[in-house]
Write a protein that holds these residues in place. Structure first.
Motif, mmCIF file in Angstrom:
data_model
loop_
_atom_site.group_PDB
_atom_site.id
_atom_site.type_symbol
_atom_site.label_atom_id
_atom_site.label_comp_id
_atom_site.label_asym_id
_atom_site.label_seq_id
_atom_site.Cartn_x
_atom_site.Cartn_y
_atom_site.Cartn_z
ATOM 1 N N ILE A 1 0.841 -1.202 0.000
ATOM 2 C CA ILE A 1 0.000 0.000 0.000
ATOM 3 C C ILE A 1 0.875 1.249 0.000
ATOM 4 O O ILE A 1 0.635 2.190 -0.764
ATOM 5 C CB ILE A 1 -0.963 -0.010 1.202
ATOM 6 C CG1 ILE A 1 -2.033 -1.093 1.005
ATOM 7 C CG2 ILE A 1 -1.615 1.357 1.397
ATOM 8 C CD1 ILE A 1 -2.860 -1.394 2.245
ATOM 9 N N GLU A 2 1.886 1.279 0.855
ATOM 10 C CA GLU A 2 2.763 2.442 0.915
ATOM 11 C C GLU A 2 3.548 2.622 -0.382
ATOM 12 O O GLU A 2 3.742 3.748 -0.844
ATOM 13 C CB GLU A 2 3.720 2.339 2.110
ATOM 14 C CG GLU A 2 3.042 2.522 3.442
ATOM 15 C CD GLU A 2 2.311 3.842 3.563
ATOM 16 O OE1 GLU A 2 2.870 4.895 3.191
ATOM 17 O OE2 GLU A 2 1.155 3.826 4.035
ATOM 18 N N LEU A 3 3.977 1.527 -0.975
ATOM 19 C CA LEU A 3 4.691 1.597 -2.246
ATOM 20 C C LEU A 3 3.785 2.180 -3.329
ATOM 21 O O LEU A 3 4.201 3.067 -4.077
ATOM 22 C CB LEU A 3 5.185 0.213 -2.658
ATOM 23 C CG LEU A 3 5.913 0.122 -3.994
ATOM 24 C CD1 LEU A 3 7.208 0.936 -3.959
ATOM 25 C CD2 LEU A 3 6.202 -1.323 -4.335
ATOM 26 N N GLN A 4 2.557 1.704 -3.400
ATOM 27 C CA GLN A 4 1.617 2.213 -4.402
ATOM 28 C C GLN A 4 1.320 3.693 -4.189
ATOM 29 O O GLN A 4 1.240 4.457 -5.147
ATOM 30 C CB GLN A 4 0.323 1.396 -4.379
ATOM 31 C CG GLN A 4 0.503 0.017 -4.948
ATOM 32 C CD GLN A 4 -0.736 -0.848 -4.805
ATOM 33 O OE1 GLN A 4 -1.654 -0.540 -4.062
ATOM 34 N NE2 GLN A 4 -0.752 -1.958 -5.522
ATOM 35 N N LYS A 5 1.173 4.098 -2.939
ATOM 36 C CA LYS A 5 0.940 5.516 -2.645
ATOM 37 C C LYS A 5 2.130 6.362 -3.089
ATOM 38 O O LYS A 5 1.961 7.422 -3.676
ATOM 39 C CB LYS A 5 0.700 5.728 -1.148
ATOM 40 C CG LYS A 5 -0.657 5.297 -0.680
ATOM 41 C CD LYS A 5 -0.799 5.557 0.816
ATOM 42 C CE LYS A 5 -2.117 5.063 1.339
ATOM 43 N NZ LYS A 5 -2.228 5.258 2.806
ATOM 44 N N GLY A 6 3.327 5.854 -2.799
ATOM 45 C CA GLY A 6 4.535 6.574 -3.189
ATOM 46 C C GLY A 6 4.671 6.694 -4.700
ATOM 47 O O GLY A 6 5.013 7.755 -5.219
ATOM 48 N N LEU A 7 4.380 5.617 -5.406
ATOM 49 C CA LEU A 7 4.462 5.644 -6.868
ATOM 50 C C LEU A 7 3.404 6.588 -7.440
ATOM 51 O O LEU A 7 3.680 7.320 -8.396
ATOM 52 C CB LEU A 7 4.282 4.242 -7.440
ATOM 53 C CG LEU A 7 5.425 3.260 -7.177
ATOM 54 C CD1 LEU A 7 5.042 1.871 -7.666
ATOM 55 C CD2 LEU A 7 6.713 3.726 -7.824
ATOM 56 N N HIS A 8 2.222 6.581 -6.854
ATOM 57 C CA HIS A 8 1.158 7.468 -7.307
ATOM 58 C C HIS A 8 1.542 8.935 -7.087
ATOM 59 O O HIS A 8 1.369 9.772 -7.973
ATOM 60 C CB HIS A 8 -0.153 7.152 -6.585
ATOM 61 C CG HIS A 8 -1.283 8.041 -6.988
ATOM 62 N ND1 HIS A 8 -1.901 7.949 -8.212
ATOM 63 C CD2 HIS A 8 -1.879 9.076 -6.334
ATOM 64 C CE1 HIS A 8 -2.842 8.884 -8.292
ATOM 65 N NE2 HIS A 8 -2.847 9.568 -7.171
ATOM 66 N N GLN A 9 2.096 9.240 -5.924
ATOM 67 C CA GLN A 9 2.526 10.608 -5.639
ATOM 68 C C GLN A 9 3.649 11.028 -6.582
ATOM 69 O O GLN A 9 3.695 12.159 -7.035
ATOM 70 C CB GLN A 9 2.971 10.727 -4.189
ATOM 71 C CG GLN A 9 1.837 10.697 -3.211
ATOM 72 C CD GLN A 9 2.304 10.752 -1.777
ATOM 73 O OE1 GLN A 9 3.505 10.622 -1.472
ATOM 74 N NE2 GLN A 9 1.377 10.927 -0.861
ATOM 75 N N ARG A 10 4.546 10.102 -6.854
ATOM 76 C CA ARG A 10 5.663 10.388 -7.744
ATOM 77 C C ARG A 10 5.148 10.731 -9.146
ATOM 78 O O ARG A 10 5.611 11.674 -9.779
ATOM 79 C CB ARG A 10 6.571 9.184 -7.801
ATOM 80 C CG ARG A 10 7.819 9.383 -8.584
ATOM 81 C CD ARG A 10 8.686 8.159 -8.460
ATOM 82 N NE ARG A 10 9.847 8.258 -9.314
ATOM 83 C CZ ARG A 10 10.685 7.284 -9.513
ATOM 84 N NH1 ARG A 10 10.512 6.128 -8.912
ATOM 85 N NH2 ARG A 10 11.702 7.440 -10.306
ATOM 86 N N GLU A 11 4.179 9.952 -9.639
ATOM 87 C CA GLU A 11 3.607 10.208 -10.962
ATOM 88 C C GLU A 11 2.822 11.519 -10.980
ATOM 89 O O GLU A 11 2.829 12.236 -11.968
ATOM 90 C CB GLU A 11 2.694 9.041 -11.376
ATOM 91 C CG GLU A 11 3.453 7.774 -11.726
ATOM 92 C CD GLU A 11 4.386 7.942 -12.890
ATOM 93 O OE1 GLU A 11 3.976 8.549 -13.912
ATOM 94 O OE2 GLU A 11 5.539 7.478 -12.808
ATOM 95 N N SER A 12 2.145 11.804 -9.881
ATOM 96 C CA SER A 12 1.346 13.021 -9.790
ATOM 97 C C SER A 12 2.210 14.286 -9.782
ATOM 98 O O SER A 12 1.773 15.344 -10.236
ATOM 99 C CB SER A 12 0.482 13.014 -8.533
ATOM 100 O OG SER A 12 -0.438 11.962 -8.583
ATOM 101 N N SER A 13 3.418 14.169 -9.273
ATOM 102 C CA SER A 13 4.277 15.349 -9.168
ATOM 103 C C SER A 13 5.061 15.641 -10.441
ATOM 104 O O SER A 13 5.728 16.658 -10.527
ATOM 105 C CB SER A 13 5.252 15.171 -7.993
ATOM 106 O OG SER A 13 6.156 14.121 -8.247
ATOM 107 N N LYS A 14 4.970 14.783 -11.428
ATOM 108 C CA LYS A 14 5.694 15.005 -12.686
ATOM 109 C C LYS A 14 5.015 16.049 -13.535
ATOM 110 O O LYS A 14 3.899 16.322 -13.551
ATOM 111 C CB LYS A 14 5.818 13.705 -13.474
ATOM 112 C CG LYS A 14 6.802 12.763 -12.865
ATOM 113 C CD LYS A 14 6.978 11.556 -13.758
ATOM 114 C CE LYS A 14 8.069 10.660 -13.200
ATOM 115 N NZ LYS A 14 8.298 9.508 -14.030
#
Length: 61
Positions: A48-61
């Motif tokens: 769950i934390e990994l998915q949240k981190g990846l989602h945030q990373r994609e959102s900040s691009k």
């Protein structure tokens, strides 16, 4: 979906711990019953934390 599974696992662990405290199960039984649940809980939390981190990373691009 994974969050719901995590909630269910956490509830099952809480129920086992309550049974241990009330003397319904022994410490050895608790260890046997909770071992796999704790492993699954840890994997789910990490996922769950990994998915949240990846989602945030994609959102900040």
């Amino acid at each position: 979906m994974k969050e719901k599974e995590l909630e269910d696992l956490t509830q099952r662990l809480n129920d086992l711990f309550s049974k241990l405290i009330k003397g319904i199960i022994t410490e050895d039984e608790f260890k046997d019953l909770s071992d796999e649940l704790y492993k699954r809980q840890t994997r789910l939390r990490y996922t769950i934390e990994l998915q949240k981190g990846l989602h945030q990373r994609e959102s900040s691009k």
